[in-house]
Design a protein around this motif. Sequence first.
Motif, PDB file in Angstrom:
ATOM      1  N   GLY A   1      18.876  -9.666   3.164  1.00  0.00           N
ATOM      2  CA  GLY A   1      19.382  -8.911   2.023  1.00  0.00           C
ATOM      3  C   GLY A   1      18.771  -7.542   1.824  1.00  0.00           C
ATOM      4  O   GLY A   1      19.204  -6.783   0.949  1.00  0.00           O
ATOM      5  N   LYS A   2      17.767  -7.183   2.617  1.00  0.00           N
ATOM      6  CA  LYS A   2      17.181  -5.858   2.490  1.00  0.00           C
ATOM      7  C   LYS A   2      18.159  -4.819   3.020  1.00  0.00           C
ATOM      8  O   LYS A   2      18.786  -5.019   4.059  1.00  0.00           O
ATOM      9  N   GLU A   3      18.302  -3.723   2.294  1.00  0.00           N
ATOM     10  CA  GLU A   3      19.253  -2.686   2.690  1.00  0.00           C
ATOM     11  C   GLU A   3      18.655  -1.715   3.704  1.00  0.00           C
ATOM     12  O   GLU A   3      19.386  -1.007   4.387  1.00  0.00           O
ATOM     13  N   SER A   4      17.339  -1.661   3.793  1.00  0.00           N
ATOM     14  CA  SER A   4      16.686  -0.735   4.709  1.00  0.00           C
ATOM     15  C   SER A   4      15.440  -1.384   5.286  1.00  0.00           C
ATOM     16  O   SER A   4      14.725  -2.125   4.592  1.00  0.00           O
ATOM     17  N   VAL A   5      15.145  -1.080   6.548  1.00  0.00           N
ATOM     18  CA  VAL A   5      13.932  -1.601   7.166  1.00  0.00           C
ATOM     19  C   VAL A   5      12.694  -0.983   6.513  1.00  0.00           C
ATOM     20  O   VAL A   5      11.584  -1.503   6.661  1.00  0.00           O
ATOM     21  N   LEU A   6      12.883   0.106   5.781  1.00  0.00           N
ATOM     22  CA  LEU A   6      11.751   0.786   5.159  1.00  0.00           C
ATOM     23  C   LEU A   6      11.420   0.240   3.772  1.00  0.00           C
ATOM     24  O   LEU A   6      10.470   0.694   3.141  1.00  0.00           O
ATOM     25  N   GLU A   7      12.206  -0.728   3.294  1.00  0.00           N
ATOM     26  CA  GLU A   7      11.933  -1.296   1.976  1.00  0.00           C
ATOM     27  C   GLU A   7      10.588  -2.006   1.922  1.00  0.00           C
ATOM     28  O   GLU A   7       9.984  -2.128   0.865  1.00  0.00           O
ATOM     29  N   GLY A   8      10.112  -2.460   3.074  1.00  0.00           N
ATOM     30  CA  GLY A   8       8.858  -3.197   3.097  1.00  0.00           C
ATOM     31  C   GLY A   8       7.623  -2.318   3.094  1.00  0.00           C
ATOM     32  O   GLY A   8       6.507  -2.826   3.124  1.00  0.00           O
ATOM     33  N   VAL A   9       7.808  -0.984   3.075  1.00  0.00           N
ATOM     34  CA  VAL A   9       6.666  -0.072   3.055  1.00  0.00           C
ATOM     35  C   VAL A   9       6.294   0.224   1.607  1.00  0.00           C
ATOM     36  O   VAL A   9       7.071   0.848   0.886  1.00  0.00           O
ATOM     37  N   PRO A  10       5.134  -0.228   1.137  1.00  0.00           N
ATOM     38  CA  PRO A  10       4.751  -0.014  -0.268  1.00  0.00           C
ATOM     39  C   PRO A  10       4.710   1.469  -0.639  1.00  0.00           C
ATOM     40  O   PRO A  10       4.184   2.293   0.109  1.00  0.00           O
ATOM     41  N   LYS A  11       5.260   1.800  -1.794  1.00  0.00           N
ATOM     42  CA  LYS A  11       5.292   3.193  -2.235  1.00  0.00           C
ATOM     43  C   LYS A  11       3.907   3.745  -2.506  1.00  0.00           C
ATOM     44  O   LYS A  11       3.669   4.948  -2.378  1.00  0.00           O
ATOM     45  N   SER A  12       2.968   2.883  -2.892  1.00  0.00           N
ATOM     46  CA  SER A  12       1.644   3.342  -3.281  1.00  0.00           C
ATOM     47  C   SER A  12       0.655   3.433  -2.117  1.00  0.00           C
ATOM     48  O   SER A  12      -0.518   3.750  -2.329  1.00  0.00           O
ATOM     49  N   LEU A  13       1.109   3.188  -0.896  1.00  0.00           N
ATOM     50  CA  LEU A  13       0.213   3.330   0.250  1.00  0.00           C
ATOM     51  C   LEU A  13      -0.256   4.776   0.383  1.00  0.00           C
ATOM     52  O   LEU A  13       0.500   5.708   0.114  1.00  0.00           O
ATOM     53  N   PRO A  14      -1.495   4.990   0.834  1.00  0.00           N
ATOM     54  CA  PRO A  14      -1.929   6.355   1.155  1.00  0.00           C
ATOM     55  C   PRO A  14      -0.991   6.946   2.201  1.00  0.00           C
ATOM     56  O   PRO A  14      -0.471   6.225   3.059  1.00  0.00           O
ATOM     57  N   ALA A  15      -0.783   8.260   2.142  1.00  0.00           N
ATOM     58  CA  ALA A  15       0.232   8.908   2.973  1.00  0.00           C
ATOM     59  C   ALA A  15       0.037   8.658   4.465  1.00  0.00           C
ATOM     60  O   ALA A  15       1.014   8.434   5.193  1.00  0.00           O
ATOM     61  N   LEU A  16      -1.210   8.681   4.940  1.00  0.00           N
ATOM     62  CA  LEU A  16      -1.441   8.494   6.372  1.00  0.00           C
ATOM     63  C   LEU A  16      -1.037   7.089   6.801  1.00  0.00           C
ATOM     64  O   LEU A  16      -0.363   6.910   7.817  1.00  0.00           O
ATOM     65  N   VAL A  17      -1.449   6.103   6.021  1.00  0.00           N
ATOM     66  CA  VAL A  17      -1.094   4.717   6.337  1.00  0.00           C
ATOM     67  C   VAL A  17       0.414   4.518   6.216  1.00  0.00           C
ATOM     68  O   VAL A  17       1.033   3.830   7.037  1.00  0.00           O
ATOM     69  N   LYS A  18       1.003   5.132   5.201  1.00  0.00           N
ATOM     70  CA  LYS A  18       2.441   4.992   4.991  1.00  0.00           C
ATOM     71  C   LYS A  18       3.222   5.562   6.178  1.00  0.00           C
ATOM     72  O   LYS A  18       4.185   4.959   6.653  1.00  0.00           O
ATOM     73  N   ALA A  19       2.797   6.723   6.669  1.00  0.00           N
ATOM     74  CA  ALA A  19       3.481   7.333   7.816  1.00  0.00           C
ATOM     75  C   ALA A  19       3.426   6.413   9.030  1.00  0.00           C
ATOM     76  O   ALA A  19       4.416   6.254   9.757  1.00  0.00           O
ATOM     77  N   SER A  20       2.270   5.797   9.234  1.00  0.00           N
ATOM     78  CA  SER A  20       2.112   4.886  10.364  1.00  0.00           C
ATOM     79  C   SER A  20       3.031   3.678  10.226  1.00  0.00           C
ATOM     80  O   SER A  20       3.685   3.252  11.198  1.00  0.00           O
ATOM     81  N   ARG A  21       3.127   3.119   9.033  1.00  0.00           N
ATOM     82  CA  ARG A  21       3.973   1.955   8.799  1.00  0.00           C
ATOM     83  C   ARG A  21       5.457   2.322   8.928  1.00  0.00           C
ATOM     84  O   ARG A  21       6.254   1.544   9.457  1.00  0.00           O
ATOM     85  N   ILE A  22       5.825   3.500   8.436  1.00  0.00           N
ATOM     86  CA  ILE A  22       7.220   3.954   8.562  1.00  0.00           C
ATOM     87  C   ILE A  22       7.609   4.019  10.025  1.00  0.00           C
ATOM     88  O   ILE A  22       8.683   3.537  10.431  1.00  0.00           O
ATOM     89  N   GLN A  23       6.747   4.598  10.838  1.00  0.00           N
ATOM     90  CA  GLN A  23       7.048   4.748  12.261  1.00  0.00           C
ATOM     91  C   GLN A  23       7.107   3.402  12.967  1.00  0.00           C
ATOM     92  O   GLN A  23       7.950   3.182  13.844  1.00  0.00           O
ATOM     93  N   ASP A  24       6.231   2.480  12.583  1.00  0.00           N
ATOM     94  CA  ASP A  24       6.280   1.126  13.143  1.00  0.00           C
ATOM     95  C   ASP A  24       7.598   0.445  12.809  1.00  0.00           C
ATOM     96  O   ASP A  24       8.212  -0.221  13.659  1.00  0.00           O
ATOM     97  N   LYS A  25       8.024   0.613  11.554  1.00  0.00           N
ATOM     98  CA  LYS A  25       9.241  -0.054  11.085  1.00  0.00           C
ATOM     99  C   LYS A  25      10.474   0.440  11.839  1.00  0.00           C
ATOM    100  O   LYS A  25      11.294  -0.358  12.299  1.00  0.00           O
TER     101      LYS A  25
END
Length: 257
Positions: free
Chosen positions: A127-151
């Motif tokens: 039911g998730k509309e985007s693979v990026l929904e699982g990336v927490p909004k409050s993650l630090p930017a560096l960690v978030k970028a890494s998770r986005i790219q993994d996703k």
Amino acid sequence: MNSRKDQLKAFDRLLTIMNELREQCPWDRKQTIQSLRHLTIEETYELGDAILDNDLDEVKKELGDLLLHIVFYSKIGSETNDFDIADVANEICEKLINRHPHIYGDVKVENEDDVKRNWENLKLKEGKESVLEGVPKSLPALVKASRIQDKVAGVGFDWEEPQQVFEKLKEELEELQEEIKVQDQEKIEAEFGDVLFSMINYARFLNINPEDALERTNKKFIKRFQYLERKAKEKNKSLNDMTLAEMDVFWEEAKKI
């Protein structure tokens, strides 16, 4: 190592202690899910520090602190009849079974990449509309970028070769230099962000965790700078009064330690 029976006994002991603290301790009685949040984040960072230092005794202690928080949240949830520790455990068990059809079903996989692609596709089917929904909004930017790219890589949106990523990084650096010449601060910031994003992407192709790499460099810099401070103090000098050449002597000494 402890037997399964001893492991379950230890967990039951923790649940009992949590019940007692919630009933008898004024501080524990006062806590809510909201009040524990920042403490949980702090404990997570402390675990991260212990892992980077490869201090396994400290890792054990910090894991205990995090486990306490999980039990604490679950206890609060049980008091409002929303969930308890069994619900939490069963929820993750069901998720793991559903997300691993190559273990608990008839799906065939060849390697880790196949597993990651299946994982992301299964989440979309849930039911998730985007693979990026699982990336927490409050993650630090560096960690978030890494998770986005993994996703996104997990669903095939990726470069084929590390050299392609390196060429993209060089392209972004050139664009940054162009904006620096123009002196448009907003565009400089945008291009600098692109450079960082490309660096983080390149790290993934080199099998490097950028957060861990940067934190190790932070620790290395702190160690060397504090050596510099100690040496300056031994000579009754203030860093403010020293030349860069004088400080560089101690810095080079620190690099050899």
